[in-house]
Design an enzyme around this catalytic site. Structure first.
Site, short mmCIF file in Angstrom:
data_model
loop_
_atom_site.label_atom_id
_atom_site.label_comp_id
_atom_site.label_asym_id
_atom_site.label_seq_id
_atom_site.Cartn_x
_atom_site.Cartn_y
_atom_site.Cartn_z
N CYS A 9 -0.94 101.62 -44.43
CA CYS A 9 -0.64 102.95 -44.97
C CYS A 9 -0.14 103.82 -43.81
O CYS A 9 0.19 103.31 -42.75
CB CYS A 9 -1.83 103.55 -45.70
SG CYS A 9 -3.22 104.07 -44.67
N ASN A 12 -3.81 105.00 -41.51
CA ASN A 12 -4.84 103.96 -41.43
C ASN A 12 -6.25 104.55 -41.42
O ASN A 12 -7.14 104.05 -40.75
CB ASN A 12 -4.61 103.04 -40.23
CG ASN A 12 -5.48 101.79 -40.23
OD1 ASN A 12 -5.90 101.34 -39.18
ND2 ASN A 12 -5.74 101.21 -41.37
N CYS A 14 -7.28 106.24 -44.75
CA CYS A 14 -7.63 106.43 -46.17
C CYS A 14 -7.37 105.17 -47.00
O CYS A 14 -8.29 104.42 -47.31
CB CYS A 14 -6.86 107.61 -46.77
SG CYS A 14 -7.27 109.21 -46.05
N ARG A 15 -6.11 104.94 -47.36
CA ARG A 15 -5.77 103.88 -48.31
C ARG A 15 -5.93 102.48 -47.75
O ARG A 15 -6.56 101.62 -48.37
CB ARG A 15 -4.33 104.07 -48.80
CG ARG A 15 -4.13 105.34 -49.58
CD ARG A 15 -2.67 105.59 -49.89
NE ARG A 15 -1.94 105.91 -48.65
CZ ARG A 15 -0.63 106.05 -48.58
NH1 ARG A 15 0.11 105.87 -49.66
NH2 ARG A 15 -0.05 106.37 -47.45
N SER A 16 -5.33 102.21 -46.59
CA SER A 16 -5.38 100.83 -46.09
C SER A 16 -6.78 100.40 -45.67
O SER A 16 -7.17 99.26 -45.96
CB SER A 16 -4.34 100.59 -44.99
OG SER A 16 -4.51 101.45 -43.90
N ASP A 128 -1.52 109.04 -51.56
CA ASP A 128 -2.29 109.25 -50.34
C ASP A 128 -3.36 110.32 -50.57
O ASP A 128 -3.03 111.51 -50.70
CB ASP A 128 -1.36 109.67 -49.20
CG ASP A 128 -2.03 109.64 -47.84
OD1 ASP A 128 -3.28 109.65 -47.79
OD2 ASP A 128 -1.31 109.62 -46.83
#
Length: 162
Positions: A9, A12, A14-16, A128
């Site tokens: 993401c 690095n 939040c999402r990933s 995001d």
């Protein structure tokens, strides 16, 4: 040889890392941690060395999913030789990762967009939550996508084992 997955993401945090943690959890539940590894990285350097965002940590805690030891890092050129699957959380991440992709030689990694594993979804990019604040929505998308990705990798392992 282990199948290796890298989730990517922007920062690095939040999402990933959420996808990495959920995917690792699913892999362990399936008894496949001997055959599949996961990591995560970002395309931007703002949060290098930081743990996952407090919103990501909170939702992972609610679901009893470990994120122990996770720290933000940048995508690196050698990731294309280390990983089998590089899975980007949105179109922008995918474009940025393609710019880093070495031009010469046979690369181990294949690039994917995360939501392509969930073709029945109307959502094409994982939003995001750093900007939207909606960590619950992201967790739901990540949860479904990780299940689908694990199905895909199990099928790939079965083919490789023949």
């Amino acid at each position: 040889m282990k199948k290796k997955v890298l989730f990517v993401c922007l920062g690095n945090i939040c999402r990933s890392p959420m996808a990495e943690a959920v995917f690792r959890h699913r892999v362990k539940e399936a008894g496949l941690d001997h055959a599949i590894e996961a990591d995560s990285a970002g395309t931007g350097d703002w949060h290098i060395g930081h743990p996952p965002h407090e919103g990501t940590r909170a939702i992972l805690d609610r679901h009893a999913i470990s994120y122990e030891g996770m720290r933000a890092r940048l995508v690196a050129e050698d990731d294309f030789e280390t990983f089998d699957y590089i899975v980007c959380m949105d179109d922008s991440n995918l474009r940025n990762v393609r710019k880093l992709q070495p031009k010469a030689g046979q690369l181990r990694a294949k690039l994917y967009k995360f939501m392509d594993f969930v073709p029945e979804s109307a959502v094409t990019d994982v939003p995001d939550p750093y900007f939207t604040g909606n960590f619950d929505e992201v967790y739901e998308l990540v949860s479904v996508g990780c299940d689908k990705l694990l199905e895909r990798i199990k099928a790939d392992l079965a083919v490789a084992g023949r």
